[in-house]
Design an enzyme around this catalytic site. Structure first.
Site, mmCIF file in Angstrom:
data_model
loop_
_atom_site.group_PDB
_atom_site.id
_atom_site.type_symbol
_atom_site.label_atom_id
_atom_site.label_comp_id
_atom_site.label_asym_id
_atom_site.label_seq_id
_atom_site.Cartn_x
_atom_site.Cartn_y
_atom_site.Cartn_z
ATOM 1 C CG HIS A 61 0.127 1.434 -2.899
ATOM 2 N ND1 HIS A 61 -1.143 1.167 -3.331
ATOM 3 C CD2 HIS A 61 0.578 2.432 -3.698
ATOM 4 C CE1 HIS A 61 -1.459 1.962 -4.334
ATOM 5 N NE2 HIS A 61 -0.417 2.741 -4.583
ATOM 6 C CE LYS A 70 -1.612 -4.306 1.254
ATOM 7 N NZ LYS A 70 -1.307 -3.376 0.160
ATOM 8 C CE1 TYR A 130 -5.630 -4.478 -0.006
ATOM 9 C CE2 TYR A 130 -6.851 -4.630 -2.061
ATOM 10 C CZ TYR A 130 -6.229 -3.868 -1.088
ATOM 11 O OH TYR A 130 -6.222 -2.496 -1.185
ATOM 12 C CG ASP A 168 -0.214 4.404 -7.534
ATOM 13 O OD1 ASP A 168 0.026 4.608 -6.325
ATOM 14 O OD2 ASP A 168 -0.967 3.495 -7.927
#
Length: 184
Positions: A61, A70, A130, A168
């Protein structure tokens, strides 16, 4: 904390100091001053937490506008975490880095804006946390197929195919996706 370089210089492995005794452990998962001294100047605006079972693959992503940096870590279990450089002007464009993150090794991975990100759960279960430098913007989200032949990511699958979300499953090939748009 210790900062370890990867084959893509902008992606960094962070090994925090972990203080353990008979009661458990303590560690700093974020310290703005220490990260700044390590060359990571990030302002985080969102924290996320997911739980996934073995063989779940999330990714790859990224957002074409409002790209997210991130800082990722695993607080339970283990994952194989992947960052793909999608910056067309980068000398490492189209290259990927993969690292095992687990509750045992306490490692974190810094993935700056301009990278696609995904992970495969290699333990029985994984809790993945995250911090993000920009907010999630679903209208700008892009998904690269996890098994894209151009990228050739060596996912450590036990057998067969991973468990994927519907979105996905419908990711696109690396050569077909809209790539990271630099901030103007």
């Amino acid at each position: 904390m210790k900062v370890i370089e990867t084959k893509i210089p902008d992606v960094k492995i962070i090994e925090p100091k972990v203080f353990k005794d008979e009661r458990g452990f303590f560690m700093e998962s974020w310290n703005e001053r220490d990260f700044h001294e390590a060359g990571i100047d990030a302002k985080f605006v969102q924290d996320n937490h997911s739980r996934s079972v073995k063989n779940t693959l999330r990714g790859l992503h990224y957002q074409i506008k409002h790209p997210q940096g991130k800082l990722v870590r695993v607080t339970r279990g283990e994952v194989f975490d992947v960052a793909v450089d999608i910056r067309p002007s980068s000398p490492t464009f189209g290259q990927w880095v993969g690292e095992y993150l687990s509750e045992e090794n306490s490692r974190m991975l810094w993935i700056p804006p301009g990278f696609a990100h995904g992970f495969l759960v290699t333990g029985v279960i994984a809790e993945f946390q995250y911090k993000c430098t920009d907010f999630y913007q679903p209208n700008y989200e892009q998904i690269i197929l996890w098994n894209d032949k151009t990228l050739g990511i060596d996912w450590p699958l036990d057998k067969g195919s991973p468990t994927l979300s519907e979105k996905d499953k419908h990711g696109r090939n690396f050569l077909e996706v809209e790539l990271h748009a630099p901030k103007s």
